[in-house]
Write a protein that holds these residues in place. Structure first.
Motif, PDB file in Angstrom:
ATOM      1  N   ASP A  46       0.826  -1.205   0.000  1.00 59.55           N
ATOM      2  CA  ASP A  46       0.000   0.000   0.000  1.00 59.55           C
ATOM      3  C   ASP A  46       0.861   1.256   0.000  1.00 59.55           C
ATOM      4  OD1 ASP A  46      -2.636   0.659  -0.383  1.00 59.55           O
ATOM      5  OD2 ASP A  46      -3.002   1.095   1.729  1.00 59.55           O
ATOM      6  N   PHE A  47       2.035   1.211   0.615  1.00 63.47           N
ATOM      7  CA  PHE A  47       2.953   2.356   0.586  1.00 63.47           C
ATOM      8  C   PHE A  47       3.262   2.720  -0.865  1.00 63.47           C
ATOM      9  CE2 PHE A  47       7.292   3.935   0.121  1.00 63.47           C
ATOM     10  CZ  PHE A  47       7.262   5.055   0.926  1.00 63.47           C
ATOM     11  N   TYR A  48       3.596   1.731  -1.658  1.00 63.13           N
ATOM     12  CA  TYR A  48       3.960   1.974  -3.053  1.00 63.13           C
ATOM     13  C   TYR A  48       2.743   2.332  -3.906  1.00 63.13           C
ATOM     14  CZ  TYR A  48       8.477   0.476  -1.557  1.00 63.13           C
ATOM     15  OH  TYR A  48       9.669   0.416  -0.889  1.00 63.13           O
ATOM     16  N   ARG A  49       1.574   1.832  -3.528  1.00 57.56           N
ATOM     17  CA  ARG A  49       0.345   2.218  -4.240  1.00 57.56           C
ATOM     18  C   ARG A  49       0.020   3.689  -3.977  1.00 57.56           C
ATOM     19  NH1 ARG A  49      -2.169  -3.153  -2.264  1.00 57.56           N
ATOM     20  NH2 ARG A  49      -1.699  -4.519  -4.010  1.00 57.56           N
ATOM     21  N   LEU A  50       0.171   4.112  -2.729  1.00 50.39           N
ATOM     22  CA  LEU A  50      -0.074   5.518  -2.395  1.00 50.39           C
ATOM     23  C   LEU A  50       0.911   6.421  -3.121  1.00 50.39           C
ATOM     24  CD1 LEU A  50      -0.707   5.133   1.436  1.00 50.39           C
ATOM     25  CD2 LEU A  50      -2.411   5.728  -0.290  1.00 50.39           C
ATOM     26  N   LYS A  51       2.168   6.013  -3.124  1.00 51.75           N
ATOM     27  CA  LYS A  51       3.211   6.786  -3.807  1.00 51.75           C
ATOM     28  C   LYS A  51       2.901   6.890  -5.305  1.00 51.75           C
ATOM     29  CE  LYS A  51       8.171   6.953  -4.393  1.00 51.75           C
ATOM     30  NZ  LYS A  51       9.083   6.222  -5.208  1.00 51.75           N
ATOM     31  N   ALA A  52       2.497   5.780  -5.896  1.00 48.15           N
ATOM     32  CA  ALA A  52       2.166   5.776  -7.327  1.00 48.15           C
ATOM     33  C   ALA A  52       0.970   6.666  -7.620  1.00 48.15           C
ATOM     34  CB  ALA A  52       1.893   4.350  -7.798  1.00 48.15           C
ATOM     35  N   LEU A  53       0.010   6.699  -6.713  1.00 47.36           N
ATOM     36  CA  LEU A  53      -1.164   7.553  -6.894  1.00 47.36           C
ATOM     37  C   LEU A  53      -0.766   9.025  -6.911  1.00 47.36           C
ATOM     38  CD1 LEU A  53      -4.290   7.790  -7.031  1.00 47.36           C
ATOM     39  CD2 LEU A  53      -4.217   8.042  -4.562  1.00 47.36           C
ATOM     40  N   VAL A  54       0.075   9.419  -5.972  1.00 45.56           N
ATOM     41  CA  VAL A  54       0.525  10.817  -5.918  1.00 45.56           C
ATOM     42  C   VAL A  54       1.341  11.156  -7.169  1.00 45.56           C
ATOM     43  CG1 VAL A  54       1.912  12.489  -4.634  1.00 45.56           C
ATOM     44  CG2 VAL A  54       0.481  10.862  -3.401  1.00 45.56           C
ATOM     45  N   GLU A  55       2.190  10.237  -7.597  1.00 44.61           N
ATOM     46  CA  GLU A  55       2.979  10.463  -8.812  1.00 44.61           C
ATOM     47  C   GLU A  55       2.074  10.580 -10.042  1.00 44.61           C
ATOM     48  OE1 GLU A  55       5.727   7.191  -8.693  1.00 44.61           O
ATOM     49  OE2 GLU A  55       7.071   8.254  -7.308  1.00 44.61           O
ATOM     50  N   ALA A  56       1.028   9.770 -10.102  1.00 45.94           N
ATOM     51  CA  ALA A  56       0.081   9.839 -11.227  1.00 45.94           C
ATOM     52  C   ALA A  56      -0.664  11.169 -11.216  1.00 45.94           C
ATOM     53  CB  ALA A  56      -0.897   8.674 -11.167  1.00 45.94           C
ATOM     54  N   ASP A  57      -1.039  11.632 -10.017  1.00 48.59           N
ATOM     55  CA  ASP A  57      -1.682  12.949  -9.909  1.00 48.59           C
ATOM     56  C   ASP A  57      -0.740  14.032 -10.428  1.00 48.59           C
ATOM     57  OD1 ASP A  57      -3.935  11.808  -8.764  1.00 48.59           O
ATOM     58  OD2 ASP A  57      -3.446  12.438  -6.717  1.00 48.59           O
TER      59      ASP A  57
END
Length: 125
Positions: A46-57
């Motif tokens: 989930d840490f990496y999913r959250l990070k990926a979400l912010v990067e996608a934003d």
């Protein structure tokens, strides 16, 4: 064989679709769960999913900025030309937590990131 093809099609479609901004309320719940892991948070998916979400934003905002500039429209933030715009995780989390409770279900993480960028990189008039 049929199930394999269906599974493969779902995987391809899911991986090809861009990540969508998440509502602040659910994002903060996920952040708190990862924070409880302490130093083991780096082992959490989930840490990496959250990070990926912010990067996608960030990528989406970068794209919108480039499109506005190319069309000659005014932009709401003006990142430096030389350096990549940086947002400190602490200031981003502070901005997420600053969203009033009653607005967290209707405000997206992309909206919050855009607000941080507008404050950090204002356009000079």
């Amino acid at each position: 064989m049929r199930a394999y093809r269906l599974g493969l099609a779902v995987f391809v479609l899911a991986s090809a679709s861009p990540a969508l901004a998440e509502e602040v309320a659910s994002f903060l719940v996920r952040v708190k769960a990862v924070e409880r892991l302490g130093p083991f948070a780096f082992f959490s998916r989930d840490f990496y999913r959250l990070k990926a979400l912010v990067e996608a934003d960030g990528e989406e905002l970068k794209k919108e900025y480039a499109e506005a500039k190319a069309a000659g429209r005014e932009t709401t933030f003006c990142p430096p030309a030389k350096d990549k715009p940086r947002v400190n995780p602490k200031e981003y989390l502070a901005a997420l937590n600053a969203v009033p409770e009653d607005q967290r279900k209707t405000t997206t993480t992309k909206d919050v990131l855009k607000t941080v960028l507008e404050r950090k990189y204002p356009c000079k008039s």
